[in-house]
Scaffold this active site. Structure first.
Site, PDB file in Angstrom:
ATOM      1  N   ASN A 211       0.839  -1.204   0.000  1.00 57.49           N
ATOM      2  CA  ASN A 211       0.000   0.000   0.000  1.00 57.49           C
ATOM      3  C   ASN A 211       0.868   1.246   0.000  1.00 57.49           C
ATOM      4  OD1 ASN A 211       0.547   0.796   2.854  1.00 57.49           O
ATOM      5  ND2 ASN A 211      -0.359  -1.208   3.235  1.00 57.49           N
ATOM      6  N   ASP A 280      -4.700  -6.254   5.211  1.00 58.82           N
ATOM      7  CA  ASP A 280      -5.759  -7.040   5.837  1.00 58.82           C
ATOM      8  C   ASP A 280      -5.716  -8.494   5.392  1.00 58.82           C
ATOM      9  OD1 ASP A 280      -6.979  -5.020   7.386  1.00 58.82           O
ATOM     10  OD2 ASP A 280      -7.755  -4.123   5.546  1.00 58.82           O
ATOM     11  N   LYS A 290       8.436 -17.584 -10.201  1.00 62.52           N
ATOM     12  CA  LYS A 290       7.797 -16.425 -10.839  1.00 62.52           C
ATOM     13  C   LYS A 290       6.681 -16.900 -11.778  1.00 62.52           C
ATOM     14  CE  LYS A 290       8.692 -12.440 -13.693  1.00 62.52           C
ATOM     15  NZ  LYS A 290       9.533 -11.870 -14.721  1.00 62.52           N
ATOM     16  N   PRO A 308      -3.608 -11.646  10.906  1.00 64.39           N
ATOM     17  CA  PRO A 308      -3.935 -11.392  12.311  1.00 64.39           C
ATOM     18  C   PRO A 308      -3.928  -9.892  12.589  1.00 64.39           C
ATOM     19  CG  PRO A 308      -1.685 -12.212  12.093  1.00 64.39           C
ATOM     20  CD  PRO A 308      -2.307 -12.292  10.724  1.00 64.39           C
ATOM     21  N   ASP A 309      -4.760  -9.434  13.511  1.00 67.57           N
ATOM     22  CA  ASP A 309      -4.782  -8.021  13.898  1.00 67.57           C
ATOM     23  C   ASP A 309      -3.772  -7.836  15.034  1.00 67.57           C
ATOM     24  OD1 ASP A 309      -5.386  -5.493  15.081  1.00 67.57           O
ATOM     25  OD2 ASP A 309      -7.309  -5.532  14.033  1.00 67.57           O
ATOM     26  N   ILE A 310      -2.662  -7.193  14.704  1.00 65.12           N
ATOM     27  CA  ILE A 310      -1.547  -7.068  15.667  1.00 65.12           C
ATOM     28  C   ILE A 310      -1.982  -6.233  16.867  1.00 65.12           C
ATOM     29  CG2 ILE A 310       0.852  -6.333  15.942  1.00 65.12           C
ATOM     30  CD1 ILE A 310       1.029  -6.512  12.799  1.00 65.12           C
ATOM     31  N   PHE A 326      -3.829   3.837  15.003  1.00 58.96           N
ATOM     32  CA  PHE A 326      -4.039   4.881  13.992  1.00 58.96           C
ATOM     33  C   PHE A 326      -5.184   4.472  13.076  1.00 58.96           C
ATOM     34  CE2 PHE A 326      -0.953   8.386  13.621  1.00 58.96           C
ATOM     35  CZ  PHE A 326      -0.238   8.151  14.780  1.00 58.96           C
ATOM     36  N   LYS A 340     -13.680   2.305  15.967  1.00 59.47           N
ATOM     37  CA  LYS A 340     -12.447   1.503  15.854  1.00 59.47           C
ATOM     38  C   LYS A 340     -11.725   1.416  17.197  1.00 59.47           C
ATOM     39  CE  LYS A 340     -10.356   1.523  12.007  1.00 59.47           C
ATOM     40  NZ  LYS A 340      -9.616   1.805  10.802  1.00 59.47           N
ATOM     41  N   LYS A 344     -11.028  -2.229  18.821  1.00 63.99           N
ATOM     42  CA  LYS A 344      -9.660  -2.710  19.051  1.00 63.99           C
ATOM     43  C   LYS A 344      -9.372  -2.854  20.544  1.00 63.99           C
ATOM     44  CE  LYS A 344      -7.984  -2.069  14.672  1.00 63.99           C
ATOM     45  NZ  LYS A 344      -7.177  -2.944  13.846  1.00 63.99           N
TER      46      LYS A 344
HETATM   47  O1  C5P Z   1      -8.409  -2.237  11.305  1.00 60.43           O
HETATM   48  P1  C5P Z   1      -7.639  -1.102  10.722  1.00 60.43           P
HETATM   49  O2  C5P Z   1      -6.556  -1.551   9.750  1.00 60.43           O
HETATM   50  O3  C5P Z   1      -8.462  -0.027  10.132  1.00 60.43           O
HETATM   51  O4  C5P Z   1      -6.914  -0.450  12.003  1.00 60.43           O
HETATM   52  C1  C5P Z   1      -5.822   0.397  11.904  1.00 60.43           C
HETATM   53  C2  C5P Z   1      -4.973   0.274  13.140  1.00 60.43           C
HETATM   54  O5  C5P Z   1      -4.767  -1.099  13.508  1.00 60.43           O
HETATM   55  C3  C5P Z   1      -3.583   0.809  12.939  1.00 60.43           C
HETATM   56  O6  C5P Z   1      -3.117   1.256  14.189  1.00 60.43           O
HETATM   57  C4  C5P Z   1      -2.815  -0.412  12.461  1.00 60.43           C
HETATM   58  O7  C5P Z   1      -1.415  -0.297  12.677  1.00 60.43           O
HETATM   59  C5  C5P Z   1      -3.428  -1.517  13.304  1.00 60.43           C
HETATM   60  N1  C5P Z   1      -3.485  -2.830  12.635  1.00 60.43           N
HETATM   61  C6  C5P Z   1      -2.744  -3.898  13.126  1.00 60.43           C
HETATM   62  N2  C5P Z   1      -2.842  -5.129  12.546  1.00 60.43           N
HETATM   63  C7  C5P Z   1      -3.647  -5.330  11.477  1.00 60.43           C
HETATM   64  C8  C5P Z   1      -4.412  -4.271  10.966  1.00 60.43           C
HETATM   65  C9  C5P Z   1      -4.294  -3.028  11.561  1.00 60.43           C
HETATM   66  O8  C5P Z   1      -1.992  -3.710  14.100  1.00 60.43           O
HETATM   67  N3  C5P Z   1      -3.710  -6.524  10.927  1.00 60.43           N
END
Ligand code: C5P
Length: 401
Positions: A211, A280, A290, A308-310, A326, A340, A344
């Protein structure tokens, strides 16, 4: 202008790194400072006072007996309105003099006669053996005890042909250190973990999904946290940015790698700031070879899995650090930002106002916590980062999470 209104006395002692002091002078002035140069006799053998005078735009002083300053009080007058005194390059001999408090020329007298509150920073520059010499090391330790800030030295090739510790830090690194010296130490002794930049999810060995995140905001925060005295670990996706001075950086590509590194470093951290634009989805059927484009062959069919959502994972840990997230929404920031924050499970969410902030040097932010919304008007990302670090430090102090 990070040094706007600051008056800096820059002392040069004898060393081949004198040429870097010319560049440092320019950098300090560009950052808004005024620079008064003072040179030892040895320094003038490496770079001329004429050069330093032209760059600083001020008379250069070299002589204790210079009659141009009223009452012959150069050693007093030159530091009385100064905000910092920096010696770069600082020779082994000058370090020895400082450690003993000797005053046998203008610059050494100036150091001893400086007001007790005036910060003294030195940038050692010498041959590796001179740096490692027991007497030099003893003297440096004494200076640290005396409250002198020792910047570097660095390791690398030396003018004498040898390699190792003793190179003076580069001018831009010294500039960062001088700016840092002026920042309040609101995170002293704290540990801060930050994610920054984009992630890169491979499709094959040469292609991938990423991105537009440049990493600038995350890197600015890492620098600001370091300036505030924190021990900073920066987990970064691929960026073209230089690592901020004094920050430990760990490079990753994928969201899964970022997740693994964060989870293995999170224990003992006081603050976690998730700035990275994490993908995501990842491609689960990435090709080991390749992918070939040949006439008539079928188009690749990519299959995705959720990453995974860190941030949410860290925020759910029993012994979690203070977590900051953020959000870069393209619409209805206020509504989505608050939602959000709750989703979170974090105490503080920072919204980028306008999702076109990617790659820019400035930004506009809104902070959402449990009770308040705070607006940070458009400013340089580095300035916003310092403001945000101040906000975080206040919340740590008051335990308002
Ligand atoms: O869910 P979203 O991507 O909109 O949330 C953004 C926030 O979550 C940012 O702080 C980003 O660094 C964190 N994030 C994360 N792991 C992910 C997706 C987003 O830590 N897989």
């Amino acid at each position: 202008m990070d040094l706007a209104g600051k008056h800096i006395v820059l002392g040069l002692t004898g060393g081949i790194a004198g040429y870097k002091a010319a560049e440092l002078t320019r950098a300090l002035i560009k950052a808004g400072a005024t620079v008064q140069v003072v040179m030892t006799d040895a320094a003038t053998h490496f770079i001329t006072p004429v050069t330093m005078q032209a760059l600083s735009g001020k008379t250069v002083y070299t002589d204790q007996w210079d009659a141009r300053i009223a009452n012959n009080m150069a050693h007093i007058d030159l530091t009385r309105h100064a905000d910092a005194l920096i010696i770069a390059p600082c020779s082994a001999d000058f370090i020895a003099k400082l450690a003993q408090g000797r005053c046998d020329d203008l610059l050494s007298t100036l150091c001893v006669a400086r007001p007790a509150t005036l910060p003294l920073l030195i940038a050692p520059a010498m041959n590796i053996e001179m740096w490692q010499n027991a007497a030099t090391q003893r003297n440096v330790q004494q200076l640290v005890l005396d409250g002198v800030q020792v910047l570097g030295p660095d390791a690398g090739d030396q003018a004498c042909g040898e390699t190792g510790m003793g190179r003076m830090l580069e001018p831009m690194q010294l500039l960062d250190d001088v700016i840092a010296a002026f920042q309040p130490k609101v995170l002293l002794g704290k540990r801060v973990l930050i994610t920054a930049g984009p992630t890169f999810e491979p499709i094959d060995p040469v292609r991938g999904i990423t991105n537009l995140s440049s990493g600038k905001m995350g890197y600015a925060l890492a620098r600001a946290a370091r300036e505030a005295g924190a021990d900073v670990t920066l987990v970064s996706g691929p960026t073209a940015l230089a690592t901020p001075t004094g920050v430990q950086r760990i490079n990753v590509h994928t969201a899964q790698q970022m997740f693994d590194i964060v989870l293995s470093h999170v224990s003992g951290q006081d603050v976690f700031i998730a700035v990275a634009a994490v993908a995501d989805w990842r491609v689960v059927n990435a090709s080991e070879q390749k992918l070939k484009k040949s006439a008539g062959s079928a188009l690749p069919q990519l299959e995705f899995a959720l990453n995974p959502d860190i941030l949410a994972t860290v925020a759910a840990l029993p012994d979690k650090p203070y977590c900051v997230g953020f959000a870069a929404e393209s619409e209805q920031l206020l509504k989505h930002g608050k939602a959000k924050r709750d989703r979170k499970g974090i105490p503080l969410l920072v919204g980028n106002i306008g999702h076109t902030t990617f790659g820019k040097d400035d930004n506009e932010l809104v902070l959402f916590d449990a009770n308040t919304e705070i607006h940070f008007p458009r400013a340089a990302k580095q300035q916003l980062a310092r403001q945000l670090i101040t906000e975080i430090s206040e919340r740590l102090l008051t335990h308002i999470y």
